[in-house]
Every structure is written in structure tokens, then in C-alpha cells.
Design an enzyme around this catalytic site. Structure first.
Site, PDB file in Angstrom:
ATOM      1  N   ASN A   7      71.221  47.608  -4.095  1.00 43.74           N
ATOM      2  CA  ASN A   7      72.610  47.976  -4.327  1.00 43.74           C
ATOM      3  C   ASN A   7      72.959  47.485  -5.724  1.00 43.74           C
ATOM      4  O   ASN A   7      73.188  46.297  -5.947  1.00 43.74           O
ATOM      5  CB  ASN A   7      73.486  47.293  -3.262  1.00 43.74           C
ATOM      6  CG  ASN A   7      74.943  47.653  -3.411  1.00 43.74           C
ATOM      7  OD1 ASN A   7      75.336  48.338  -4.356  1.00 43.74           O
ATOM      8  ND2 ASN A   7      75.758  47.185  -2.491  1.00 43.74           N
ATOM      9  N   ARG A  90      71.654  52.356  -2.629  1.00 43.77           N
ATOM     10  CA  ARG A  90      73.024  52.739  -2.311  1.00 43.77           C
ATOM     11  C   ARG A  90      73.614  53.417  -3.549  1.00 43.77           C
ATOM     12  O   ARG A  90      73.566  52.881  -4.652  1.00 43.77           O
ATOM     13  CB  ARG A  90      73.834  51.492  -1.999  1.00 43.77           C
ATOM     14  CG  ARG A  90      75.275  51.821  -1.798  1.00 43.77           C
ATOM     15  CD  ARG A  90      76.105  50.583  -1.651  1.00 43.77           C
ATOM     16  NE  ARG A  90      77.486  50.997  -1.469  1.00 43.77           N
ATOM     17  CZ  ARG A  90      78.515  50.274  -1.851  1.00 43.77           C
ATOM     18  NH1 ARG A  90      78.343  49.109  -2.433  1.00 43.77           N
ATOM     19  NH2 ARG A  90      79.731  50.716  -1.643  1.00 43.77           N
ATOM     20  N   HIS A 179      82.508  54.036   2.154  1.00 40.80           N
ATOM     21  CA  HIS A 179      82.002  53.201   3.261  1.00 40.80           C
ATOM     22  C   HIS A 179      81.289  54.069   4.305  1.00 40.80           C
ATOM     23  O   HIS A 179      81.204  53.699   5.476  1.00 40.80           O
ATOM     24  CB  HIS A 179      83.154  52.462   3.993  1.00 40.80           C
ATOM     25  CG  HIS A 179      83.846  51.399   3.183  1.00 40.80           C
ATOM     26  ND1 HIS A 179      85.205  51.202   3.238  1.00 40.80           N
ATOM     27  CD2 HIS A 179      83.364  50.472   2.329  1.00 40.80           C
ATOM     28  CE1 HIS A 179      85.541  50.200   2.446  1.00 40.80           C
ATOM     29  NE2 HIS A 179      84.443  49.741   1.877  1.00 40.80           N
ATOM     30  N   ARG A 240      93.460  45.997  -4.065  1.00 42.58           N
ATOM     31  CA  ARG A 240      93.866  47.388  -4.336  1.00 42.58           C
ATOM     32  C   ARG A 240      95.151  47.723  -3.593  1.00 42.58           C
ATOM     33  O   ARG A 240      95.333  47.301  -2.449  1.00 42.58           O
ATOM     34  CB  ARG A 240      92.774  48.356  -3.908  1.00 42.58           C
ATOM     35  CG  ARG A 240      91.553  48.295  -4.789  1.00 42.58           C
ATOM     36  CD  ARG A 240      90.489  49.267  -4.322  1.00 42.58           C
ATOM     37  NE  ARG A 240      89.188  48.647  -4.432  1.00 42.58           N
ATOM     38  CZ  ARG A 240      88.157  48.910  -3.644  1.00 42.58           C
ATOM     39  NH1 ARG A 240      88.248  49.811  -2.695  1.00 42.58           N
ATOM     40  NH2 ARG A 240      87.017  48.295  -3.820  1.00 42.58           N
ATOM     41  N   GLU A 383      75.100  47.466   6.320  1.00 45.72           N
ATOM     42  CA  GLU A 383      74.850  48.621   5.459  1.00 45.72           C
ATOM     43  C   GLU A 383      73.412  48.653   4.957  1.00 45.72           C
ATOM     44  O   GLU A 383      72.823  49.715   4.815  1.00 45.72           O
ATOM     45  CB  GLU A 383      75.853  48.622   4.293  1.00 45.72           C
ATOM     46  CG  GLU A 383      77.241  49.038   4.776  1.00 45.72           C
ATOM     47  CD  GLU A 383      78.355  48.760   3.794  1.00 45.72           C
ATOM     48  OE1 GLU A 383      78.677  47.576   3.598  1.00 45.72           O
ATOM     49  OE2 GLU A 383      78.900  49.711   3.221  1.00 45.72           O
TER      50      GLU A 383
END
Ligand code: ADP
Length: 398
Positions: A7, A90, A179, A240, A383
């Protein structure tokens, strides 16, 4: 088989070497401060963690250090690179081009590059990681797994914004969602726990971490999700803002004499739970703020839970029902107060939480009572394992 999962960010590179038979992590680590100075944190299963400070002028240097650590006679876990069967990467944005994982070739790299505009902070870094692996391990196949792919099943009514349609046609402005690897992994696990054929299931996954998104999964397919063209849309997150009235941007620009770039930076990095609480983006600190009686921590907590419940309610309407709701990621797996506050707003669905079970953290648990009309679960996401499984499936199919 051994699958290396990568990743790659703009200045960091996380990795895990996973044994696909036992699904155990053989080694994992992170290279940080790439292009600045360089630190590698590496842990091999059953061995001491090591910290290597070494120059990482670029991502090739970082991948080289990862390879050296994996091969290291003392801290490594393999004798030769031939033991790695494939690398799974990823990649954040696959646009409309990728509805599934794909094996890397020049054409695929070009197509990913064409999505760079949609994720300018992430995709170029992901590509650099793939290039570095191709250069340093030319004989090992690379597979890319996209954050957006799982959501490509959304119907038009869920992904078209109320903008001139030409913007969708010309610039591909639409909801993509993110996601996806986590939503796919967690919804599949949830469906296994339901006593129903997959095609008939209606599941809502709440991935609540530093970034947060909620996804409606009907018959195993994503039909709507709260993040949008970018990961800024949806519920309030760590830093965010989530969804706001777009006119606020112009208003702040005039009031504070700021550029669009500056405001976007505020919406991404200084807003959300951090902005509201003035304390932290981390829910552990928010919970502590609440214990200390801090009003703004209480507001941040309530806004977060209220918005999550509101989106869940919307998805119940979108699917005309729901069988199960699953909580995952850092907050979803660990914060029982958040789960309780969200579910308290959903009693109209016939949800009752088992208070004892809801105290559990980080493990697969049914947290609704046996007679709850809708099942509620905590399902830890993974993940990296999901990427390794996807990669393996691909290699197996070759
Ligand atoms: P990411 O930042 O990649 O989304 P995570 O899914 O691990 O990562 O989520 C990290 C967030 O999870 C933290 O910022 C924090 O808000 C929350 N978190 C982690 N552990 C706990 C905990 N024990 N209690 C409450 N919140 C937690």
C-alpha cells in the site's frame, strides 16, 4: 503461496507478506519519510521488531529495503525472492475503467494513470509503488486491487450528481465511493452470518475509521455508498468535513480571503471531528474530552453518530429493508459508545443491542440481542488479507 501486499502512499509504503494457505502474516512493516530521509519499521512473525534508518531517496529505494528486510538472515522470513508468488497493490481510484482487480501490464498502468486526475494525491504514488516492484522483481506478477471497484455495481440513480450531465460525460464527475476492499470483505463476512441466500440479503456496512464511509450492500453488491467522487463526501470524519453545503466554500473564500486550494485543505485536514472538537481527530481523545465534560467533544461525538444513523436510515429506504448492520475499522471495531449511540437512533427498525456483547472490542461479535429484528455485528476488517485473497484468486486463474 506467499503474497506481498503493498500500500504505497506519496511518502510512505506499508507492506505485509501473507501466507495464503494459513492466511497468517509472515512479516509486515512500513517505510516512512520516503524522499525525506527514510525509516523502515519491520516485524517478522515471532521475531523482534526492527527499526532501520536508511536513505530512501525514492520508492525504488524503499522497495529495495523491504526486499532486504524480507531476505535478511536474522529478521527475514524468506530465503529467495522466488518464494514470493505475487504482489498485490492497493490502488485508490480505478474510475469507471476498473470494476474488478486486474493483473498489471503496460496497458493497465496507462489506464490507471488516466484516473490520476480523480485522485491526484493517491494514484500517482500507487503507480510509483507498482513500477518499483516491476523494476526490482521483474519475474513476479503484480495485481492491482482498487478501492473503487466494489462500488462499480451502483445504479445510476446512486452515482449521478445533480449537475449538468455533460460534466459526467466529459469529466466522469460521479460518485465512485471508496473503502471498497473493506466493504466487500466485511459485507461478505456479514452475509455468511445470515441465514438467507446471498441474493436476498440486505446489509449496511459502517466503515468508521480516520476516514469513514457507509455502504448499502444488496445481494452482495454495493448499491450506494457515502463517499463520492473523492473521499471527502459523506459523514463527518477525523479531519474531513464530509458533506457540506457547497455554497459554504464561496462564503469562506470571501470572509477569510482564501483560495479554493486553501479551503480544500481546511475541508480535508482541519475539519470533521478535529475541527468541531478543537481537541483531536482521534475518537479515543474525543471520549476522554467527553469524560472531562468538554462541550465541543460532546458535539463532535453527537454529530458523528447522528450523521451515521441518518445515512443508515437512508440506505434502509434505498434497499427497502435491512437484515444486518456491521461496524468495522478503528472506531467501528473499538468504540462501543459510538455503536450504542448510532443504534439508539435505529430502534424504530426493531434493533436492540446486547449491552454486554457491545462492550467487546476488535473481534467478530453479534452485538444485537437474539430477538433484535435487525442483526448488528462488529466485523473486524482486514484490507491486506482481502487484497492477498484477490491477488491469489487472480494468480490462480492464470
Ligand atoms: P484509518 O486512519 O486508516 O482510517 P483506522 O481504521 O485504524 O485507520 O481508524 C483509526 C481511528 O480509529 C483513530 O483515529 C481513532 O479515532 C479510532 N480508534 C482506534 N482505536 C480506538 C479505540 N480503542 N477507541 C475508540 N476509537 C479508536
Amino acid at each position: 503461496m506467499k503474497i506481498l501486499v503493498i500500500n504505497c502512499g506519496s511518502s510512505s509504503l506499508k507492506y505485509q507478506l501473507i501466507d495464503s494457505d494459513s492466511e497468517q502474516v509472515l512479516a509486515k512493516g512500513i517505510c516512512e519519510r520516503i524522499k525525506i530521509d527514510g525509516v523502515l519499521n519491520h516485524t517478522a512473525s515471532g521475531k523482534d521488531k526492527i527499526n532501520v534508518e536508511a536513505p530512501m531517496p525514492d520508492h525504488n529505494a524503499a522497495v529495495k529495503l523491504v526486499i532486504d528486510a524480507l531476505l535478511d538472515s536474522e529478521h527475514g522470513v524468506i530465503q529467495s525472492l522466488d518464494e514470493i508468488d505475487a504482489v498485490g497493490h492497493r490502488v485508490v481510484h480505478g474510475g469507471e475503467k476498473f470494476a474488478a482487480s486486474v493483473i498489471v501490464n503496460d496497458e493497465v498502468l496507462k489506464a490507471i494513470e488516466e484516473c490520476n486526475d480523480l485522485a491526484p494525491l493517491h494514484n500517482p504514488a500507487n503507480l510509483i509503488g507498482i513500477e518499483a516492484c516491476r523494476t526490482l522483481m521483474p519475474d513476479i506478477p503484480n495485481v492491482v486491487v482498487f478501492d473503487t471497484a466494489f462500488h462499480q455495481t451502483m445504479p445510476k440513480e446512486a452515482y449521478i450528481y445533480g449537475l449538468p450531465y455533460s460534466y459526467y460525460e466529459k469529466y466522469k464527475i460521479r460518485r465512485y465511493g471508496f473503502h471498497g476492499t473493506s466493504h466487500s470483505f466485511v459485507s461478505a463476512k456479514t452475509i455468511e452470518l445470515l441465514d438467507k441466500p446471498k441474493e436476498d440479503t440486505k446489509v449496511i456496512v459502517c466503515h468508521l475509521g480516520g476516514g469513514a464511509s457507509i455502504c448499502a450492500v444488496q445481494g452482495g453488491r454495493s448499491i450506494d455508498t457515502s463517499m463520492g467522487m473523492t473521499p471527502l463526501e459523506g459523514i463527518v470524519m477525523g479531519t474531513r468535513s464530509g458533506s457540506i453545503d457547497p455554497a459554504i466554500i464561496e462564503y469562506i473564500a470571501k470572509k477569510e480571503n482564501k483560495s479554493i486550494d486553501e479551503i480544500m485543505n481546511i475541508l480535508n485536514k482541519e475539519s470533521g471531528v478535529m475541527g468541531i472538537s478543537g481537541r483531536s481527530s482521534d475518537f479515543r481523545d474525543i471520549d476522554e474530552g467527553i469524560r472531562n465534560g468538554e462541550e465541543r467533544s460532546k458535539i463532535a461525538f453527537s454529530v458523528f453518530c447522528y450523521q451515521a444513523a441518518k445515512i443508515i436510515g437512508g440506505y434502509v429506504a434505498a434497499m427497502n429493508g435491512v437484515d444486518a448492520i456491521s461496524f468495522t475499522a478503528g472506531i467501528g471495531e473499538n468504540d462501543s459508545a459510538v455503536r450504542a449511540a448510532v443504534c439508539e437512533r435505529l430502534t424504530y427498525l426493531g434493533i436492540t443491542l446486547d449491552k454486554e456483547a457491545n462492550k467487546k472490542r476488535g473481534e467478530l461479535t453479534q452485538i444485537s440481542t437474539a430477538d433484535s429484528k435487525v442483526k448488528v455485528f462488529v466485523v473486524p476488517t482486514n484490507e491486506e488479507l482481502a487484497i492477498a485473497r484477490e491477488t491469489l484468486a487472480f494468480i490462480g486463474n492464470q
